[in-house]
Each structure stands twice: as structure tokens, then as C-alpha cells.
Design a protein around this motif. Structure first.
Motif, PDB file in Angstrom:
ATOM      1  N   ALA A   1       1.079  -1.336  -0.076  1.00 20.00           N
ATOM      2  CA  ALA A   1      -0.154   0.042  -0.170  1.00 20.00           C
ATOM      3  C   ALA A   1       0.777   1.216  -0.069  1.00 20.00           C
ATOM      4  N   ALA A   2       0.315   2.282  -0.556  1.00 15.31           N
ATOM      5  CA  ALA A   2       0.926   3.674  -0.666  1.00 15.31           C
ATOM      6  C   ALA A   2       1.288   3.923   0.794  1.00 15.31           C
ATOM      7  N   ARG A   3       2.560   4.625   1.022  1.00 16.35           N
ATOM      8  CA  ARG A   3       2.833   5.088   2.589  1.00 16.35           C
ATOM      9  C   ARG A   3       1.939   6.298   2.725  1.00 16.35           C
ATOM     10  N   ARG A   4       1.306   6.164   3.753  1.00 16.80           N
ATOM     11  CA  ARG A   4       0.541   7.475   4.085  1.00 16.80           C
ATOM     12  C   ARG A   4       1.267   8.704   5.041  1.00 16.80           C
ATOM     13  N   VAL A   5       1.245   9.763   4.360  1.00 16.73           N
ATOM     14  CA  VAL A   5       2.077  10.932   4.853  1.00 16.73           C
ATOM     15  C   VAL A   5       1.204  12.158   5.129  1.00 16.73           C
ATOM     16  N   SER A   6       1.544  13.018   6.374  1.00 15.95           N
ATOM     17  CA  SER A   6       1.087  14.112   6.774  1.00 15.95           C
ATOM     18  C   SER A   6       2.135  15.130   6.897  1.00 15.95           C
TER      19      SER A   6
ATOM     20  N   ALA B   1      -6.928  16.150  12.343  1.00 19.51           N
ATOM     21  CA  ALA B   1      -5.987  15.987  11.203  1.00 19.51           C
ATOM     22  C   ALA B   1      -4.656  14.937  11.888  1.00 19.51           C
ATOM     23  N   ALA B   2      -4.514  15.458  13.154  1.00 17.06           N
ATOM     24  CA  ALA B   2      -3.330  14.489  13.370  1.00 17.06           C
ATOM     25  C   ALA B   2      -3.471  13.189  14.101  1.00 17.06           C
TER      26      ALA B   2
ATOM     27  N   ASP C   1       1.808   6.739   8.154  1.00 15.70           N
ATOM     28  CA  ASP C   1       2.979   6.208   8.259  1.00 15.70           C
ATOM     29  C   ASP C   1       4.209   6.904   8.677  1.00 15.70           C
ATOM     30  N   TRP C   2       4.158   8.519   8.276  1.00 13.91           N
ATOM     31  CA  TRP C   2       5.226   9.455   8.154  1.00 13.91           C
ATOM     32  C   TRP C   2       4.377  10.773   8.485  1.00 13.91           C
ATOM     33  N   VAL C   3       4.897  11.465   9.490  1.00 11.97           N
ATOM     34  CA  VAL C   3       4.578  12.708   9.632  1.00 11.97           C
ATOM     35  C   VAL C   3       5.520  13.781   9.840  1.00 11.97           C
ATOM     36  N   MET C   4       5.277  14.853   9.131  1.00 13.87           N
ATOM     37  CA  MET C   4       6.195  15.825   9.310  1.00 13.87           C
ATOM     38  C   MET C   4       5.600  16.758  10.537  1.00 13.87           C
ATOM     39  N   SER C   5       6.482  17.298  11.407  1.00 17.56           N
ATOM     40  CA  SER C   5       6.012  18.156  12.390  1.00 17.56           C
ATOM     41  C   SER C   5       6.933  19.417  12.194  1.00 17.56           C
TER      42      SER C   5
END
Ligand code: NAD
Ligand code: MG
Length: 393
Positions: free
Chosen positions: A3-8, A91-92, A97-101
Motif C-alpha cells: 500500500a502507498a505510504r500515508r504521509v501528513s 487531522a493529527a 506512516d510518516w508525519v512531518m511536524s
């Protein structure tokens, strides 16, 4: 196919956020990544443009008055619009899988803590959340199996230098600092510098607030505390070294006397890309260093007299508890007052010092890890102290 990597990306429209969007696009964009949430504040046009380009599920502005504008800017695309602090938290809390803070300031704390509950990787540019509530953030990451990866260039460098080393083999961390625009300016001259002069960083292009924090060296002070927490280093294991060219991003001294350094161009896409592709490395669109063109790399000792922020950071590390929350809130209040031309450049450190004197003893006695409401309460009381300090001068 996996599956595609989920990022925010929290703070997508800022300097770090936009560099992160750039890398996601270069690495395949919406074809490769499942972009969950992008957030911003006032720059609605950019937030909408990024959301369309990456086909995000939701775009959030922290400013509730801009919800209609965001909806209109997103008309015709599938991205949902939302606004306000609760929408940021919602949203948070979406699985990723990957979050930029990369929100700037203590405003990044609550969404960062919520994102830390998702497992996966939390790429941390928002150093303020570590400084304000480091043990809380680390405890949440540990209990949810979240990998905290530093994005600050120095801490990314230290992390890379320590790869493969046993923690017991670390003697000291050598945190490099450009010295900012006033590296050679006398204290008398610093007294009269303007916000416009303080914003002009010699090597890095960054947001306005971190640029001024670099001029006072409050940015380095935050980074000392950040290094102390991230790498579990004693306060006296954190050295600061002025290196005006910003080529060496930081170093570690190991117990056998070896020094390992990480070098590169001053381009945040280096550390952001490292965190994005970790534990692998992928080609990044950054300039390649040519050693023959680097005529010299120079070094100078830190100067805590002209830059009291460094001395104050040592006080905070020694005091522990929630002293960092007082330190950061006082620094943010001082920066607002300096930007509004209510106080001078040197007054910023005086305000922080006064706040630590007034609220530090209480802050340092708070049990670890603290609750978020405690941190926010101390943050609010420090800001109130700071406003009074500014207004009664
Ligand atoms: P910036 O000012 O360029 O961007 C900040 C982002 O936060 C924007 O998206 C803005 O919309 C958002 N934002 C601002 N106020 C907000 C609020 N109250 N609530 C929610 N969102 C808000 O900042 P930056 O330079 O990208 O820095 C972001 C973070 O990364 C900071 O913690 C900074 O210390 C850290 N950092 C930045 C750099 C750099 O090169 N810029 C390097 C290392 C670390
Ligand atoms: Mg840095």
C-alpha cells in the motif's frame, strides 16, 4: 504491491513544509504517497495549491476565520477543508506512516503529540515541542512505537554520526552554529539592531522567527536542549562551536578520541530527505560539495556574554522539569515584542532570564513526564509574565 505510504505535513506552507512537499513531488507525489493531511495558517493559496498537487485527503488552516476562503480555494478538488485547533488535532489523529511536524513554535506541540500516537515515523522539525515537553513526547513515542527522527540539520547530523555507535561510546556532541548575522557585532551595536537586520541569515533561508532566533542564538540554545533530550546527553556533553560556513552540520566526539562529522550544503532538503527515506538513502536534489572549492572551514569558541541565550540554555538543562516550557514561551513572547518594536534586540534575553527567575523554580519541580495541560498552563502563565514585563518597562 504494498500500500502507498500515508504521509501528513503539519506546517506544510512554511519553509520546512514547502521543502518537504518539494521532495514528495520529486519522489513521485500522489502516485507514490497517500497524502493524508496538509496544514497551514494564513497562506491559503499555497495550502490549496499543495493539496491539489498532492491530492491530499484534508487541508487544515489553524485560523478559523479562513475556512470559507480555504473551501473556495479547494473548489472542484477532492480535498476536504477544515479550520481551527480542533481540526488540527483531528487531522493529527488520522492514521499515517510518516508525519512531518513543522509548525513553528509551541503551537506545534499539541498536534505533534497527537501525531506521535500514530506509530510510524514522526519527523521532528518543531524543536519547540521537545524543549517544552520533551519527556512527554518521548514517552508517547515509546508507548506507541513511533520512531522520532530529528529534522533539525544539526540533530540529523548527530543522529547520522551516531549510527552504529553504542550510546556509551559518546563523549560529547559538538553542535555547530553559524553565529548568525551578528557573529562579529559588538554588544553595543546589537542594542540597536532592527527586525529587518536580524532576519538576514548569512547561510540558511528559513522562516522569519527561526531566522531571528538564529541572530540572538536562541535557536542554538533551543538546539542544545533538543540535543540533550534526543541523545540523552548530560548538559556538559553538549558543546557549541561557531563554524561560520555551515558546512559541518555537527559532530560527535567518541570515547576513543575519534570525531565523526556530517557535512553537506546548507539545504534543508538534506535532513528532510534523510528522515523521509530513513533507514535507506535516496538521491536528493541538493548541491554536491566540491572540496577543492571550499577554500577554508573556520571555527570559533561560543561567546555566552554577547549571546546570553547559550548560558540560559545551560541553566534550563541543569534545572530540568518544565523549565524548557518557560524558556520557550518567554522566548516566543520576547520575539513577538521585538518584531512589534516594543523591545530591543538585547531585551529579548533579559525577558527570558527574568521569566526563568520568576517561574523556573516551580517549573523545574514538575514531575516527569508532565501532562499536556500542565505544559500549556505554564506556557500561558509565562506569556502573561512576558507581556507584563514588556508593558511595564
Ligand atoms: P515557517 O514560519 O516558515 O513556517 C511555519 C509553518 O507553521 C507554516 O506552515 C505556518 O502556516 C504554520 N503556523 C504558523 N503559526 C501557526 C499556528 N499558530 N498554528 C498552526 N500552524 C501555524 O517556519 P519554518 O522555518 O519552516 O520552521 C518550522 C519549524 O521547523 C520550527 O520549529 C523551526 O524551528 C524548525 N526548523 C526550521 C528550519 C528551517 O530551515 N526553516 C531548520 C530547522 C528547524
Ligand atoms: Mg538547526
Amino acid at each position: 504491491m504494498s500500500a502507498a505510504r500515508r504521509v501528513s505535513i503539519f506546517g506544510a506552507t512554511g519553509s520546512v513544509g514547502a521543502n518537504t512537499v518539494d521532495l514528495l513531488q520529486r519522489q513521485g507525489g500522489a502516485e507514490v504517497y497517500d497524502v493524508v493531511a496538509l496544514t497551514g495558517a494564513g497562506n491559503i493559496a499555497l495550502l490549496a495549491e499543495q493539496s491539489r498537487a498532492l491530492d491530499a485527503d484534508i487541508a487544515v488552516t489553524s485560523d478559523p476565520t479562513l475556512l470559507t476562503a480555504l473551501r473556495e480555494a479547494l473548489a472542484g478538488c477532492r480535498t476536504q477543508a477544515a479550520a481551527g485547533p480542533d481540526a488540527l488535532l483531528e487531522a493529527a489523529s488520522r492514521p499515517t506512516d510518516w508525519v512531518m511536524s513543522a509548525i513553528v513554535g509551541a503551537a506545534g506541540l499539541a498536534p505533534g503529540l497527537k501525531a506521535a500516537e500514530q506509530g510510524g515515523v514522526l519527523a521532528l522539525a518543531n524543536k519547540e515541542s521537545l524543549v517544552c515537553a520533551g519527556t512527554l513526547l518521548q514517552t508517547i513515542c515509546t508507548s506507541h512505537g513511533t520512531r522520532l527522527l530529528p529534522v533539525d540539520s544539526e540533530h540529523s547530523a548527530i543522529f547520522q554520526c551516531l549510527a552504529g555507535a553504542d550510546r556509551a561510546e559518546l563523549e560529547t556532541i559538538v553542535l555547530t552554529a553559524s553565529g548568525g548575522p551578528f557573529r562579529t557585532t559588538s554588544r553595543d551595536e546589537m542594542a540597536t539592531v532592527t527586525p529587518a537586520q536580524a532576519k538576514a541569515h548569512p547561510n540558511w533561508t528559513m522562516g522569519e522567527r527561526i531566522s531571528i532566533d538564529s541572530a540572538t542564538m536562541f535557536n542554538k540554545a533551543l538546539e542544545m536542549i533538543e540535543a540533550h533530550l534526543l541523545f540523552d546527553a548530560e548538559p556538559d556533553q553538549v558543546e557549541v562551536l561557531i563554524h561560520p560556513q555551515s558546512i559541518i552540520h555537527s559532530m560527535v566526539r567518541l570515547t576513543d578520541g575519534a570525531i565523526i562529522a556530517q557535512l553537506g550544503p546548507a539545504d534543508m532538503r538534506g535532513p528532510i530527505g534523510y528522515a523521509l527515506n530513513y533507514p535507506r538513502r535516496s538521491p536528493l536534489p541538493v548541491e554536491r560539495l566540491n572540496f577543492a572549492d571550499l577554500t577554508k572551514l573556520t571555527f570559533e569558541a561560543e561567546d555566552p556574554v554577547r549571546f546570553p541565550a547559550l548560558r540560559l540554555a545551560r541553566e534550563v538543562m541543569a534545572a530540568g522539569g518544565l523549565s524548557g516550557a518557560v524558556f520557550n514561551a518567554a522566548k516566543e513572547t520576547a520575539l513577538d515584542a521585538f518584531l512589534a518594536e516594543q523591545i530591543g534586540f538585547l531585551d529579548m534575553a533579559d525577558l527570558v532570564s527574568a521569566a526563568l527567575d520568576a517561574l523556573g523554580p516551580e517549573a523545574s519541580s514538575v514531575a516527569d513526564p508532565p501532562d499536556l495541560p500542565w505544559v500549556l498552563d505554564l506556557d500561558a502563565r509565562t506569556r502573561a509574565f512576558g507581556s507584563t514585563w514588556v508593558n511595564t518597562r
